[in-house]
Design a protein around this motif. Structure first.
Motif, PDB file in Angstrom:
ATOM      1  N   VAL A  70       0.849  -1.192   0.000  1.00  0.00           N
ATOM      2  CA  VAL A  70       0.000   0.000   0.000  1.00  0.00           C
ATOM      3  C   VAL A  70       0.881   1.237   0.000  1.00  0.00           C
ATOM      4  CG1 VAL A  70      -1.723   1.305   1.259  1.00  0.00           C
ATOM      5  CG2 VAL A  70      -1.848  -1.175   1.199  1.00  0.00           C
ATOM      6  N   LEU A  71       0.635   2.121  -0.949  1.00  0.00           N
ATOM      7  CA  LEU A  71       1.389   3.360  -1.046  1.00  0.00           C
ATOM      8  C   LEU A  71       0.472   4.525  -0.704  1.00  0.00           C
ATOM      9  CD1 LEU A  71       3.095   2.452  -4.423  1.00  0.00           C
ATOM     10  CD2 LEU A  71       4.142   2.372  -2.152  1.00  0.00           C
ATOM     11  N   SER A  72       0.899   5.349   0.234  1.00  0.00           N
ATOM     12  CA  SER A  72       0.067   6.476   0.630  1.00  0.00           C
ATOM     13  C   SER A  72       0.119   7.554  -0.447  1.00  0.00           C
ATOM     14  CB  SER A  72       0.553   7.049   1.951  1.00  0.00           C
ATOM     15  OG  SER A  72       1.772   7.727   1.769  1.00  0.00           O
ATOM     16  N   LYS A  73      -0.881   8.426  -0.425  1.00  0.00           N
ATOM     17  CA  LYS A  73      -0.891   9.508  -1.407  1.00  0.00           C
ATOM     18  C   LYS A  73       0.314  10.402  -1.231  1.00  0.00           C
ATOM     19  CE  LYS A  73      -5.727   9.442  -1.157  1.00  0.00           C
ATOM     20  NZ  LYS A  73      -6.945  10.135  -0.705  1.00  0.00           N
ATOM     21  N   ALA A  74       0.744  10.594   0.017  1.00  0.00           N
ATOM     22  CA  ALA A  74       1.926  11.434   0.267  1.00  0.00           C
ATOM     23  C   ALA A  74       3.162  10.803  -0.365  1.00  0.00           C
ATOM     24  CB  ALA A  74       2.128  11.615   1.764  1.00  0.00           C
TER      25      ALA A  74
ATOM     26  N   GLU B 298     -11.227  -7.161 -14.679  1.00  0.00           N
ATOM     27  CA  GLU B 298     -11.060  -7.342 -13.235  1.00  0.00           C
ATOM     28  C   GLU B 298     -10.044  -6.303 -12.744  1.00  0.00           C
ATOM     29  OE1 GLU B 298     -12.232  -9.737  -9.933  1.00  0.00           O
ATOM     30  OE2 GLU B 298     -12.867  -9.786 -12.042  1.00  0.00           O
ATOM     31  N   PRO B 299     -10.409  -5.467 -11.770  1.00  0.00           N
ATOM     32  CA  PRO B 299      -9.509  -4.376 -11.363  1.00  0.00           C
ATOM     33  C   PRO B 299      -8.232  -4.869 -10.686  1.00  0.00           C
ATOM     34  CG  PRO B 299     -11.404  -4.505  -9.907  1.00  0.00           C
ATOM     35  CD  PRO B 299     -11.665  -5.453 -11.032  1.00  0.00           C
ATOM     36  N   MET B 300      -7.138  -4.160 -10.981  1.00  0.00           N
ATOM     37  CA  MET B 300      -5.853  -4.459 -10.341  1.00  0.00           C
ATOM     38  C   MET B 300      -5.438  -3.351  -9.391  1.00  0.00           C
ATOM     39  SD  MET B 300      -3.577  -5.985 -13.465  1.00  0.00           S
ATOM     40  CE  MET B 300      -2.155  -6.103 -12.407  1.00  0.00           C
ATOM     41  N   ILE B 301      -6.015  -2.160  -9.601  1.00  0.00           N
ATOM     42  CA  ILE B 301      -5.674  -1.027  -8.748  1.00  0.00           C
ATOM     43  C   ILE B 301      -6.751  -0.891  -7.680  1.00  0.00           C
ATOM     44  CG2 ILE B 301      -5.289   1.454  -8.667  1.00  0.00           C
ATOM     45  CD1 ILE B 301      -4.534   1.263 -11.670  1.00  0.00           C
ATOM     46  N   HIS B 302      -6.348  -0.997  -6.431  1.00  0.00           N
ATOM     47  CA  HIS B 302      -7.320  -0.992  -5.342  1.00  0.00           C
ATOM     48  C   HIS B 302      -7.098   0.191  -4.402  1.00  0.00           C
ATOM     49  CE1 HIS B 302      -8.404  -5.142  -6.447  1.00  0.00           C
ATOM     50  NE2 HIS B 302      -7.115  -5.261  -6.701  1.00  0.00           N
ATOM     51  N   THR B 303      -8.223   0.720  -3.897  1.00  0.00           N
ATOM     52  CA  THR B 303      -8.150   1.776  -2.887  1.00  0.00           C
ATOM     53  C   THR B 303      -8.172   1.143  -1.509  1.00  0.00           C
ATOM     54  OG1 THR B 303      -9.399   3.227  -4.334  1.00  0.00           O
ATOM     55  CG2 THR B 303      -9.261   3.842  -2.014  1.00  0.00           C
ATOM     56  N   VAL B 304      -7.277   1.566  -0.643  1.00  0.00           N
ATOM     57  CA  VAL B 304      -7.345   1.157   0.753  1.00  0.00           C
ATOM     58  C   VAL B 304      -7.670   2.404   1.544  1.00  0.00           C
ATOM     59  CG1 VAL B 304      -6.153   0.075   2.667  1.00  0.00           C
ATOM     60  CG2 VAL B 304      -5.605  -0.584   0.326  1.00  0.00           C
ATOM     61  N   ARG B 305      -8.923   2.511   1.909  1.00  0.00           N
ATOM     62  CA  ARG B 305      -9.429   3.711   2.535  1.00  0.00           C
ATOM     63  C   ARG B 305      -8.600   4.113   3.742  1.00  0.00           C
ATOM     64  NH1 ARG B 305     -14.331   6.627   3.602  1.00  0.00           N
ATOM     65  NH2 ARG B 305     -14.856   7.294   1.495  1.00  0.00           N
ATOM     66  N   GLY B 306      -8.211   5.362   3.787  1.00  0.00           N
ATOM     67  CA  GLY B 306      -7.432   5.858   4.916  1.00  0.00           C
ATOM     68  C   GLY B 306      -5.958   5.518   4.843  1.00  0.00           C
ATOM     69  N   ALA B 307      -5.561   4.758   3.827  1.00  0.00           N
ATOM     70  CA  ALA B 307      -4.156   4.345   3.759  1.00  0.00           C
ATOM     71  C   ALA B 307      -3.498   4.685   2.423  1.00  0.00           C
ATOM     72  CB  ALA B 307      -4.038   2.848   4.020  1.00  0.00           C
ATOM     73  N   GLY B 308      -4.169   4.390   1.310  1.00  0.00           N
ATOM     74  CA  GLY B 308      -3.560   4.677   0.015  1.00  0.00           C
ATOM     75  C   GLY B 308      -4.054   3.755  -1.078  1.00  0.00           C
ATOM     76  N   TYR B 309      -3.175   3.391  -1.975  1.00  0.00           N
ATOM     77  CA  TYR B 309      -3.524   2.526  -3.098  1.00  0.00           C
ATOM     78  C   TYR B 309      -2.542   1.364  -3.212  1.00  0.00           C
ATOM     79  CZ  TYR B 309      -6.273   6.621  -4.452  1.00  0.00           C
ATOM     80  OH  TYR B 309      -7.156   7.668  -4.460  1.00  0.00           O
ATOM     81  N   VAL B 310      -3.035   0.242  -3.756  1.00  0.00           N
ATOM     82  CA  VAL B 310      -2.179  -0.906  -4.047  1.00  0.00           C
ATOM     83  C   VAL B 310      -2.457  -1.395  -5.445  1.00  0.00           C
ATOM     84  CG1 VAL B 310      -1.268  -2.914  -2.869  1.00  0.00           C
ATOM     85  CG2 VAL B 310      -3.406  -1.878  -2.103  1.00  0.00           C
TER      86      VAL B 310
END
Lengths: 250, 250
Positions: free
Chosen positions: B193-197, B231-243
DNA sequence: GCAACTTCTGAGCAGCCTCTGAATGGGCGC
DNA sequence: GCGCCCATTCAGAGGCTGCTCAGAAGTTGC
């Protein structure tokens, strides 16, 4: 005695490659906050020192040669950026975790953290700080000898901290941020009863003014997702708190 | 322990043929920029030193014998080209990546870089610098033991960095420069998981003052092109970022 | 110098997350 | 067995996060 254990958690402690405890320097001009932080880090079995301003931070760092520094961006004498630069010239291997106000000039932070460093916005929870520090140290090659890597396991419940993914018996369990942090705290202390006060202190931000009732609420959320229709792993100890433990192991 | 890993990413580190870390010298008179750059390169698992002017650059280079030099064209004492000439007499094998202002004499740069070196215009993104350096080192025969060469793969998503081409399931996906760089960063950190920052720090220029909102926007662009109807490969992890992660891989 | 593209800002909206309050259930001491 | 208190759960308000659309400004290529 062979595998060093942290004082607080039942997990093997995260130690330096030579087996000595991780060394951390906490730099914050608010003595209360510094105290809370260093207490929590000592609880992890780490060696901690504190400093109240940039100048003594550098002095302390020279002497202690810490593996990581927790560094408030706003200091009475200098700002964190200057300290970071000095620290890196003194000791290039050191990891830095910045503490910053949420609405602080985030663009400056953005530049600072570009390397292996990281930051946390105030108000933070202690679990978050500890998790970030562990992440930094792990990535810096500190975790070597004991590693389960970035994975926590209790019975058939598995948490991958980096991917922020939790599975039980191979099935994916989706959690909100707070649920995730609460479960992480429980899983880092398996078979140990944690009081609601302890949980509040660790999982919720230090300025949270609310009641212990939220803990009960979030435990019930967790149960619905983690224990749903399965042999329960999260147990209530009346009058004392909560425990997580593997079903079989009892 | 066999395949060396870079400190930050889960990818195998790019190392020298004898397995030791790549050595890089960063030369820039802006200490903040030098700090950010060396931080990012250390994060790649490389050994880094810095110098603030041409003279100390040459001294450092003599001692370190770096594989690559990141070299600002404008230096307080001399210009980068003179340094380059000296470097090449001392150490003919060294690769050089120039840093230059956008409107600088580009033809001179072009002439110099004909010899296998490369350049990046300020303000740059860290991902760009790192990618260029990796490219230089690879072409200089540094890539040896590892991997894949200039190709990144996550599931059926394939990125050819040199050709700047991306395919998903064999179908070509056309991306703008920023989209490409964002996807590269994600693909170099699969299942993490990579944060937006973090993403802002790496993918956007160091002087970008904007908000994390752009990241969301570009993620949505990427999804439209990469995940479109699949099938999506890019996922949002709410409050944390994207994977990003392969579909099947769970 | 025009057209196409790219990048970024702002606003609106939908859904999620967190927490409060209150009602219900259950264990334990007496 | 009774009653108290601790624990659980529900329902809902409010705030916040993330997604998308539309359009303005800047850039590139022809």
């Amino acid at each position: 005695m062979n595998t060093p254990r942290s004082r607080g958690t039942g997990l093997p402690a995260l130690t330096r490659p030579d087996g000595t405890p991780v060394r951390v320097l906490v730099v914050d001009d608010d003595p209360d906050l510094a105290e809370v932080l260093s207490g929590a880090l000592r609880y992890e079995g780490w060696e901690v020192r504190t400093a109240g301003d940039g100048a003594s931070a550098v002095t302390e760092a020279r002497e202690l040669m810490p593996d990581a520094v927790v560094l408030d961006v706003m200091l009475p004498d200098t700002d964190g950026f200057a300290v970071l630069r000095t620290l890196h010239t003194v000791h290039p291997e050191v990891c830095v975790l910045f503490l910053t106000a949420r609405d602080a000039v985030e663009d400056r932070i953005a530049g600072i953290t570009a390397g292996g460093d990281d930051y946390v916005t105030k108000p933070f929870s202690l679990e978050e700080v500890i998790a970030r520090l562990r992440g930094l140290l792990r990535r810096a090659g500190m975790a070597r000898q004991l590693d389960e890597g970035p994975r926590l396991t209790v019975g058939d419940l598995v948490m991958d901290e980096e991917a922020r993914e939790v599975t039980r018996g191979g099935e994916l369990v989706e959690l909100s941020p707070t649920e995730f942090e609460l479960l992480r705290f429980l899983m880092r202390n398996p078979r140990r009863v944690l009081s609601k006060a302890q949980i509040l202190d660790r999982v919720w931000s230090y300025d949270f003014g609310g009641q212990a009732h939220v803990v009960e609420l979030y435990i019930s959320y967790l149960r619905k997702k983690v224990d749903a229709g399965r042999e329960p792993m999260i147990h209530t100890v009346r009058g004392a708190g909560y425990v997580i433990k593997p079903v079989t192991g009892r």
